[in-house]
Design an enzyme around this catalytic site. Structure first.
Site, short mmCIF file in Angstrom:
data_model
loop_
_atom_site.label_atom_id
_atom_site.label_comp_id
_atom_site.label_asym_id
_atom_site.label_seq_id
_atom_site.Cartn_x
_atom_site.Cartn_y
_atom_site.Cartn_z
N VAL A 12 0.88 -1.18 0.00
CA VAL A 12 0.00 0.00 0.00
C VAL A 12 0.91 1.22 0.00
O VAL A 12 1.76 1.36 0.88
CB VAL A 12 -0.90 0.01 1.26
N ASP A 65 -9.27 11.03 0.55
CA ASP A 65 -8.65 12.11 1.32
C ASP A 65 -8.34 11.53 2.71
O ASP A 65 -9.26 11.24 3.48
CB ASP A 65 -9.63 13.29 1.42
N TYR A 155 5.30 22.34 10.58
CA TYR A 155 5.65 21.21 9.69
C TYR A 155 6.80 20.39 10.31
O TYR A 155 6.74 19.16 10.37
CB TYR A 155 6.05 21.73 8.30
N LYS A 159 6.97 16.34 11.54
CA LYS A 159 7.95 15.35 11.08
C LYS A 159 8.77 14.81 12.25
O LYS A 159 9.20 13.66 12.23
CB LYS A 159 8.83 15.95 9.98
N1 LIG Z 1 9.78 17.32 -1.43
C1 LIG Z 1 10.51 17.57 -0.38
O1 LIG Z 1 11.43 18.44 -0.42
C2 LIG Z 1 10.31 16.80 0.89
C3 LIG Z 1 11.33 16.86 1.86
C4 LIG Z 1 11.16 16.15 3.04
C5 LIG Z 1 10.03 15.39 3.24
N2 LIG Z 1 9.06 15.36 2.28
C6 LIG Z 1 7.87 14.54 2.54
O2 LIG Z 1 7.72 13.60 1.51
C7 LIG Z 1 6.37 13.18 1.46
C8 LIG Z 1 5.92 13.17 0.01
O3 LIG Z 1 5.86 14.50 -0.46
P1 LIG Z 1 6.37 14.90 -1.92
O4 LIG Z 1 7.61 15.65 -1.77
O5 LIG Z 1 6.36 13.72 -2.81
O6 LIG Z 1 5.24 15.96 -2.32
P2 LIG Z 1 4.05 15.87 -3.38
O7 LIG Z 1 4.57 15.65 -4.75
O8 LIG Z 1 3.21 17.08 -3.12
O9 LIG Z 1 3.26 14.57 -2.93
C9 LIG Z 1 2.39 14.56 -1.84
C10 LIG Z 1 1.46 13.39 -1.98
O10 LIG Z 1 0.55 13.37 -0.86
C11 LIG Z 1 -0.79 13.24 -1.35
N3 LIG Z 1 -1.73 13.90 -0.47
C12 LIG Z 1 -1.70 15.20 -0.09
N4 LIG Z 1 -2.76 15.47 0.69
C13 LIG Z 1 -3.46 14.29 0.81
C14 LIG Z 1 -4.65 13.92 1.49
N5 LIG Z 1 -5.36 14.81 2.21
N6 LIG Z 1 -5.08 12.64 1.39
C15 LIG Z 1 -4.40 11.75 0.65
N7 LIG Z 1 -3.25 12.03 -0.01
C16 LIG Z 1 -2.80 13.30 0.07
C17 LIG Z 1 -0.75 13.93 -2.71
O11 LIG Z 1 -1.77 13.44 -3.57
P3 LIG Z 1 -3.16 14.17 -3.88
O12 LIG Z 1 -2.90 15.63 -4.00
O13 LIG Z 1 -3.58 13.51 -5.16
O14 LIG Z 1 -4.03 13.81 -2.73
C18 LIG Z 1 0.60 13.46 -3.25
O15 LIG Z 1 0.49 12.20 -3.82
C19 LIG Z 1 5.59 14.13 2.36
O16 LIG Z 1 5.34 13.48 3.59
C20 LIG Z 1 6.55 15.29 2.57
O17 LIG Z 1 6.34 15.91 3.81
C21 LIG Z 1 9.18 16.03 1.12
#
Ligand SMILES: NC(=O)c1ccc[n+]([C@@H]2O[C@H](COP(=O)([O-])OP(=O)(O)OC[C@H]3O[C@@H](n4cnc5c(N)ncnc54)[C@H](OP(=O)(O)O)[C@@H]3O)[C@@H](O)[C@H]2O)c1
Length: 259
Positions: A12, A65, A155, A159
């Site tokens: 999943v 969601d 945020y 984390k």
């Molecule tokens: N990018 C960075 O620099 C970074 C750094 C450190 C940690 N992270 C962490 O990495 C993880 C993935 O983020 P990402 O960087 O890949 O960003 P992203 O491209 O914005 O992906 C976020 C994902 O979460 C989903 N999501 C958001 N709100 C949701 C909700 N209410 N219900 C279900 N799904 C939801 C989004 O899909 P939908 O919009 O389709 O729902 C999307 O698939 C996050 O936990 C983020 O905090 C990211």
């Protein structure tokens, strides 16, 4: 034990519609796992499902969601007939800038997704994994989850919650054959920055971050997924915690909007 035997047949993956979650889903499929793809944007999940299906894998799309009431129960219902060996919870988002510039409801939505849904999903999937005696849960923390971070204070706190939860569960789940891992990406090129209203000069590629996550599902340490994260940790490692807060705060000030 082979990867698919340990973590398959079904995984999943939340947050599978973009960024790190999508890249993890692709890499797990290439390792022979079947996938339950979870996020809100059904069109993106269906497109990914069709691609992975064409490559020979099975997929199930669950458009949800995860902040909604009973979302986790719905996900459990949609997966109750599957032998799930791995949960990767990558859905999450950040909020950048001064804490009070954001209305409370945005903070509570982030708390619900980053923290509450994590507890709910762990509670839902860990018992089944422990009964099987093998499998894993991978949580996505952040390089910002090691101490307080001005201009992204809440945020970073969410984390820190994820990192701490995973570290504790890791020890509890290990005797039952389940690997709980936690991964701390640095800045990564995904949809994250737009939603968080942040910008980053350089950022890692989500596929390379995902590769790191998939390779380190059995890690007992907080996994730093990219060289930028290593650099940030290393450059502040000798500083006392209060000083690290201030140094990272200076960096975040430049990455966020201020009126
Ligand atoms: N990018 C960075 O620099 C970074 C750094 C450190 C940690 N992270 C962490 O990495 C993880 C993935 O983020 P990402 O960087 O890949 O960003 P992203 O491209 O914005 O992906 C976020 C994902 O979460 C989903 N999501 C958001 N709100 C949701 C909700 N209410 N219900 C279900 N799904 C939801 C989004 O899909 P939908 O919009 O389709 O729902 C999307 O698939 C996050 O936990 C983020 O905090 C990211």
């Amino acid at each position: 034990m082979q990867f698919a035997q340990r973590f398959g047949p079904w995984a999943v993956v939340t947050g599978a519609s973009s960024g790190i979650g999508e890249a993890v889903a692709r890499q797990l499929a290439s390792k022979g796992l079947d996938l339950v793809l979870v996020a809100r944007r059904a069109d993106r999940l269906s497109a990914l499902s069709a691609q992975l299906h064409a490559q020979g894998g099975q997929c199930r799309v669950v458009a949800l969601d995860l902040t909604g009431d009973a979302a986790c129960e719905q996900l459990v219902e949609h997966t109750s007939d599957l032998d799930v060996g791995l949960l990767v919870h990558a859905a999450g988002f950040g909020l950048g800038g001064p804490h009070l510039d954001r209305p409370l409801h945005q903070h509570l939505e982030m708390l619900d997704l980053n923290c509450r849904s994590t507890v709910e999903l762990v509670h839902a999937f860990l018992p089944g994994l422990q009964r099987r005696g093998r499998g894993g849960i991978a949580l996505v923390g952040s390089i910002l989850g090691f101490h307080g971070v001005p201009w992204s204070a809440h945020y970073a706190a969410t984390k820190a919650f994820v990192v701490s939860l995973a570290e504790g569960l890791q020890v509890e789940a290990a005797p039952h054959g389940v690997d709980v891992s936690v991964h701390a990406p640095g800045p990564t090129r995904t949809g994250f920055f737009e939603r968080a209203s942040m910008q980053a000069g350089s950022a890692a590629d989500p596929h390379s971050v995902a590769g790191h996550i998939v390779r380190r599902l059995r890690s007992r340490r907080v996994v730093l997924t990219d060289w930028l994260g290593w650099l940030i940790r290393l450059s502040t490692s000798t500083a006392p915690r209060w000083l690290r807060v201030r140094i990272v705060g200076q960096v975040m000030r430049g990455m966020t909007h201020h009126r």
